[in-house]
Design an enzyme around this catalytic site. Structure first.
Site, PDB file in Angstrom:
ATOM      1  N   GLU A  79       0.814  -1.216   0.000  1.00  0.00           N
ATOM      2  CA  GLU A  79       0.000   0.000   0.000  1.00  0.00           C
ATOM      3  C   GLU A  79       0.854   1.276   0.000  1.00  0.00           C
ATOM      4  O   GLU A  79       0.795   2.071   0.920  1.00  0.00           O
ATOM      5  CB  GLU A  79      -0.944   0.005   1.216  1.00  0.00           C
ATOM      6  N   GLU A  99      -4.262 -10.548   0.016  1.00  0.00           N
ATOM      7  CA  GLU A  99      -5.066 -10.455   1.239  1.00  0.00           C
ATOM      8  C   GLU A  99      -6.504 -10.774   0.868  1.00  0.00           C
ATOM      9  O   GLU A  99      -6.996 -10.306  -0.157  1.00  0.00           O
ATOM     10  CB  GLU A  99      -4.995  -9.052   1.859  1.00  0.00           C
TER      11      GLU A  99
HETATM   12  C1  IPT Z   1      -5.056  -3.762   3.929  1.00  0.00           C
HETATM   13  C2  IPT Z   1      -3.646  -3.662   4.414  1.00  0.00           C
HETATM   14  O1  IPT Z   1      -2.748  -4.062   3.434  1.00  0.00           O
HETATM   15  C3  IPT Z   1      -3.389  -4.438   5.633  1.00  0.00           C
HETATM   16  O2  IPT Z   1      -2.178  -4.005   6.189  1.00  0.00           O
HETATM   17  C4  IPT Z   1      -4.494  -4.277   6.626  1.00  0.00           C
HETATM   18  O3  IPT Z   1      -4.592  -2.941   6.986  1.00  0.00           O
HETATM   19  C5  IPT Z   1      -5.768  -4.696   5.986  1.00  0.00           C
HETATM   20  O4  IPT Z   1      -6.028  -3.902   4.884  1.00  0.00           O
HETATM   21  C6  IPT Z   1      -6.949  -4.543   6.900  1.00  0.00           C
HETATM   22  O5  IPT Z   1      -6.792  -5.102   8.135  1.00  0.00           O
HETATM   23  S1  IPT Z   1      -5.386  -2.235   3.133  1.00  0.00           S
HETATM   24  C7  IPT Z   1      -7.112  -2.037   2.984  1.00  0.00           C
HETATM   25  C8  IPT Z   1      -7.392  -0.626   2.634  1.00  0.00           C
HETATM   26  C9  IPT Z   1      -7.648  -2.897   1.914  1.00  0.00           C
END
Ligand code: IPT
Length: 957
Positions: free
Chosen positions: A401, A477
């Site tokens: 990010e 993710e």
């Molecule tokens: C995404 C991040 O990469 C991760 O570090 C964590 O914050 C996660 O979300 C949520 O818990 S970023 C999100 C804006 C998709």
């Protein structure tokens, strides 16, 4: 002076074991705090600095976990906790001078190694500044040969909490400064080894080895177990070597002997390659079944003891996890060693995240600012060089990010130049311009389905589009494991299994980052953002893991083990299809057991011989005769022998066929009798004014049930609450969250009006209208009671009235029990299960204590439902209570009402529940989804207001 890269550190190099002298400086150090950089004493140049009067602190440590009053643990997700004006940081910038004396006998040269300094260190040896560090999770080594002396030496590391590089370290976690990884003094012999580069390849079944040695004198390389010796720089074939695979992590000891030093490394033969849109290791496609792993400890902060790491990695293996993304920085250096040994595929991510610039529309993002280019390159170099000899590492990630910009391209160039053998990952740029894989986070299954087929919407640039469309795909993710959830794991897995473009997916995230705290009266709770009085923070978004901060599994971990299983079975009437879902190995390390529970109550069991099934292939085997027939057949696949991560007999997969018999409704033989405002029907007493029930029993005593009462709401889960923190790219955040929609429709606050009470020949029927204030929508509940004298039958029909503008959380009947029951049930279990979760729950006979019926999430919310139940006994300590049977229903027992759960920030805020508890019998429920960060409840699991019917029966037991 701005310092983006640190100064005077030695070139980055690989980590290896050596027989040269080393001295660990970990232990008790002296510490002195200053409120700001400007106020820190100007005395570090004094080689005799008196540190004895300072405080004491362990190293490694995160100092806010050790000492109060010098900056608190501070949680933000994306927001910078200071004004965005790079490279400046606030004057209020706590500084901690860490100091230690050590005895040393200098040899040819001496190096000081610092493995983790958060956020910025100035390193002083015997009064002489030897350099500075930038890059909190990166190794820095300094040549201190000129500064060290024989005998006692003084090392001081001045650490500032905030630095210009804090703009590059905006990961979603606690801000926790400190000297949090090992500090070591290294003797560097003149004829020793500066660096090692291992190329242990595996192509077309042939292992080759080449080791580059950076040394001033010639070095010999050997792998004693394989009987091979080679010169540095020479490439040889290695007959007889076995490959290294996450599924079979075969390691060999490599010895590199230079005149002044012998180094040792554990090596593994494997080659990573991208072939069209397929991600291959050792020539075969691999599916990464992964988790994102942060480093956090509830008492120590960023310091995680090795025993804890070993425990958590074994726990991952035992839940069929085969890959780790080291979100969002290089992990403790031991992690890759352990991954090599236990068998994990690693994506090692660089220490980079500039997410906070999203709040200023990415203005001034360092990723596109030439002033930061050297810092980006330096970070990537340190990441790659330290871990490049590990077979487990299969990809580098530029960071997380950090928007888009030229410095990311520079990083990619840096990584490829240093290590052309591994593909690159970065999610933040959806054009994938600088990477070798197309990666996304939290994409909706519909979009993932398009990508799986190569039919995703095109990029504007046709060249980039064609390139990206030809790439393997990763969900770096997904399935945000916050609170109760995630729902929808099965749907994602089906897509991941559907196409060889899918290289894998990583659940967000492995671990909750709770910090252990106690209430004034000594009760423990998990602190989250805001609990330290942080002026800006992101609340409990820091607690979103498959395990709690003590590494106790949350229910969702068992669900994940089910979808990640290395073997999948489909049981037919006479045979079972066994699919080997592993990428490289057969199933001979497993064995299978079956058990048939017949409808008549008998249990027969036996072994099922597993055939040889090649990786990614399947086979059909006949069921043993005794395993055929009616009832519930369960097949479990378990480990045949003990391994480094599980005992023999550990279950890795299971499947079931069949259904539980639904108990018959009681015969309608009892006739109602009116007794004033009460109607007696068998043992039941129904209040004709309120509709409330009592079950009378002369022996066990009367049981007032305080219900039935229709409930359509639940204590909002984190997923019901939705994200609400920042707009998610690609998701429509204009919509209300479920919680907001339910609130707006007044779903939590319903009132009841009895419309009719009818006592017939052998039944009583009560119709109520249940509705909120303000609006004209509601629900009509029709309950038809019958009795055989003992057992009370209830035919229930819930029908929506009016135009509800929201989903229902549930269609449930709530009762009040005067005790906290244990449960013994027939249905899905043993863990909690909602319509789109509970994939690990299986049909059987289960028991749970009152505590086991609850999941105490970090922030209280709906929890504990058991579904697919046809019979449950809820009993007090004497074994007396309430029995419920019926068509499959769900039950939830809670000491607290939904409103009480919803109002509490921590479990310790909940009121003393006293003796009683709330029982909800659900005829239908809304799914859980993963909208805390990602898509909401998928269509098949949505409970849009509709007519719901069910049949249950109650017995006083
Ligand atoms: C995404 C991040 O990469 C991760 O570090 C964590 O914050 C996660 O979300 C949520 O818990 S970023 C999100 C804006 C998709």
């Amino acid at each position: 002076m701005t310092d983006f890269t640190g100064s005077d550190a030695l070139a980055a190099r690989a980590r290896f074991a050596t027989d040269a002298r080393t001295l660990s400086l970990d232990g008790e150090w002296a510490v002195r705090f200053s409120p700001s950089w400007a106020e820190a004493p100007d005395d570090l140049g004094d080689p005799e600095l008196a540190i004895d009067g300072w405080g004491r602190i362990p190293v490694p440590s995160s100092w806010p976990m050790q000492a109060e009053g010098h900056g608190r643990p501070w949680y933000t997700n994306t927001k910078f906790p200071f004004p965005v004006e790079p490279p400046f940081v606030p004057d209020e910038n706590p500084v901690a001078d860490h100091a230690v004396r050590f005895d040393w006998e200098p040899g040819d040269a001496t190096v000081l190694r610092l493995e983790g300094v958060d956020a910025a260190g100035t390193v002083v040896v015997n009064g002489v500044e030897v350099g500075t560090t930038r890059g909190s999770r990166l190794v820095h080594e300094f040549d201190v040969s000129r500064e060290v002396r024989s005998g006692s030496n003084l090392l001081v590391v001045r650490i500032a909490r905030w630095a210009e590089t804090s703009y590059l370290e905006d990961q979603d976690m606690w801000w926790l400064p400190g000297l949090f990884r090992p500090v070591t003094v290294l003797d560097r012999p003149a004829d020793g080894i500066r660096d090692l580069r291992v190329e242990a390849d595996w192509r077309d079944g042939v292992a080759t080895l080449r080791v580059e040695v950076d040394a001033d004198a010639p070095a010999r390389v050997s792998v004693p177990e394989l009987g091979i010796e080679l010169a540095a720089g020479q490439r040889v074939e290695v007959p007889g070597a076995e490959p290294w695979l996450a599924e079979a992590p075969r390691l060999y000891d490599l010895v590199v002997a230079a005149p002044g030093e012998t180094a040792r490394l554990r090596i593994g033969f494997r080659t990573v390659r991208i072939d069209g849109h397929r991600f291959l290791v050792n020539d075969r496609p691999v599916l990464l079944r992964g988790v994102n792993r942060h480093e956090h400890h509830p008492d120590l902060g960023r310091v995680v003891p090795r025993a804890t790491v070993e425990h958590e990695l074994r726990l991952m293996k035992r839940h069929n996890i085969n890959a780790i993304r080291t979100s969002h920085y290089p992990p403790h250096p031991d992690l890759a060693d352990l991954a090599d040994e236990l068998g994990f595929w690693l994506i090692v991510e660089c220490d980079l995240e500039t997410h906070g610039f999203i709040h200023v529309d990415w203005r001034g993002n360092p990723s596109d600012d030439p002033a930061y280019e050297a810092a980006y390159r330096d970070r990537m170099a340190r990441t790659v060089e330290r871990d490049r000899n590990h077979p487990s590492v299969i990809m580098w990630s530029l960071g997380n990010e950090s928007g888009v910009g030229r410095n990311l391209a520079a990083m990619a160039e840096e990584a490829r130049r240093r290590d052309p053998s591994r593909p690159l990952h970065y999610e933040g740029d959806w054009t994938a311009a600088d990477t070798d894989v197309y990666s996304r986070m939290y994409a909706h299954p519909e979009e993932v389905a398009l990508i799986a087929r190569g039919e995703e919407p095109p990029l504007d640039d046709p060249v980039l589009d064609a390139r990206r469309r030809g790439m393997p795909f990763l969900l770096c993710e997904y399935a945000h494991a916050m609170g109760n959830g995630p729902g929808g794991l099965a749907e994602y897995q089906e897509l991941l299994d559907s196409s060889d473009r899918m290289a894998g997916a990583f659940v967000w995230e492995w671990l909750e980052h709770g910090i252990r705290r106690r209430t004034p009266d000594g009760r423990e709770y998990w602190a989250y953002g805001g609990d330290f009085g942080e002026p800006v923070h992101d609340g409990n978004f820091v607690a979103d893991g498959l395990v709690d901060a003590d590494r106790n599994p949350r229910p969702q971990l068992a669900d994940l083990a089910t979808v990640f299983a290395p073997v999948r079975m489909r049981i037919g009437a006479d045979e079972v299809e066994i699919a080997n879902r592993q990428d490289h190995i057969g199933v001979s390390w497993l064995r299978a057991e079956w058990e048939l529970s017949t409808a008549a109550g008998a249990v027969v069991s036996g072994e099922l011989a597993l055939p040889e099934v090649a990786p990614r292939e399947s086979a059909v085997v006949p069921l043993p005769d005794r395993a055929r027939g009616d009832g519930v057949l369960t097949i479990r696949v378990v480990t045949a022998g003990e391994s480094t991560w599980a005992p023999a007999g550990h279950e890795v997969a299971w499947a079931q066929r069949g259904a539980l018999a639904v108990p018959a409704a009681p015969a309608a033989t009892g006739a109602p009798r009116r007794e004033g405002r009460t109607i007696a029907l068998g043992s039941a007493r129904i209040d004709a004014v309120t509709g409330l029930l009592r079950l009378d029993d002369p022996d066990r005593g009367d049981l007032d049930l305080g219900g039935p009462e229709l409930v359509l709401w639940r204590a909002p889960t984190d997923n019901d609450r939705g994200h609400g923190l920042l707009p998610l790219r690609g998701h429509d955040r204009e919509e209300l969250s479920e919680e907001q929609a339910w609130e707006a429709a007044e779903l939590p606050r319903l009132t009841t009006r009895v419309e009719s009470v009818e006592a017939g020949g052998t039944f009583v029927e009560i119709v109520t209208r249940v509705a909120p204030a303000i609006f004209d929508w509601g629900a009509r509940v029709r309950i038809r009671y019958t009795s055989d004298g003992d057992v009370l039958g209830m035919g229930v029909r819930v029908e929506p009235v009016g135009a509800w503008p929201c989903t229902w959380a549930r269609a449930g009947l709530r009762f009040r029990l005067p005790f906290a029951p244990s449960a013994h049930w027939l249905g899905l279990g043993p863990g909690q299960a909602y319509p789109d979760t509970g994939l690990a729950a299986r049909l059987g006979e289960w028991s749970a204590s009152p505590d086991e019926l609850r999941t105490d999430y970090v922030r209280p919310q709906e929890n504990g439902s058991r579904r697919g139940v046809v019979s449950v006994d809820l009993t007090d300590a004497r074994g007396s209570g309430l029995g419920i049977t019926g068509e499959p229903f769900a039950f939830t027992v809670s000491p607290w009402t939904a409103a009480q759960l919803a109002a509490a920030a921590h479990p310790t805020d909940l009121p003393d529940p006293g003796e009683g508890s709330w029982l909800t019998i659900d005829l239908a429920q809304h799914g859980i989804g993963t909208a805390s960060c990602g898509p909401g409840v998928l269509e098949p699991y949505r409970l849009t207001p509709r007519t719901v019917e069910g049949r249950i029966a109650l017995t006083r037991i």
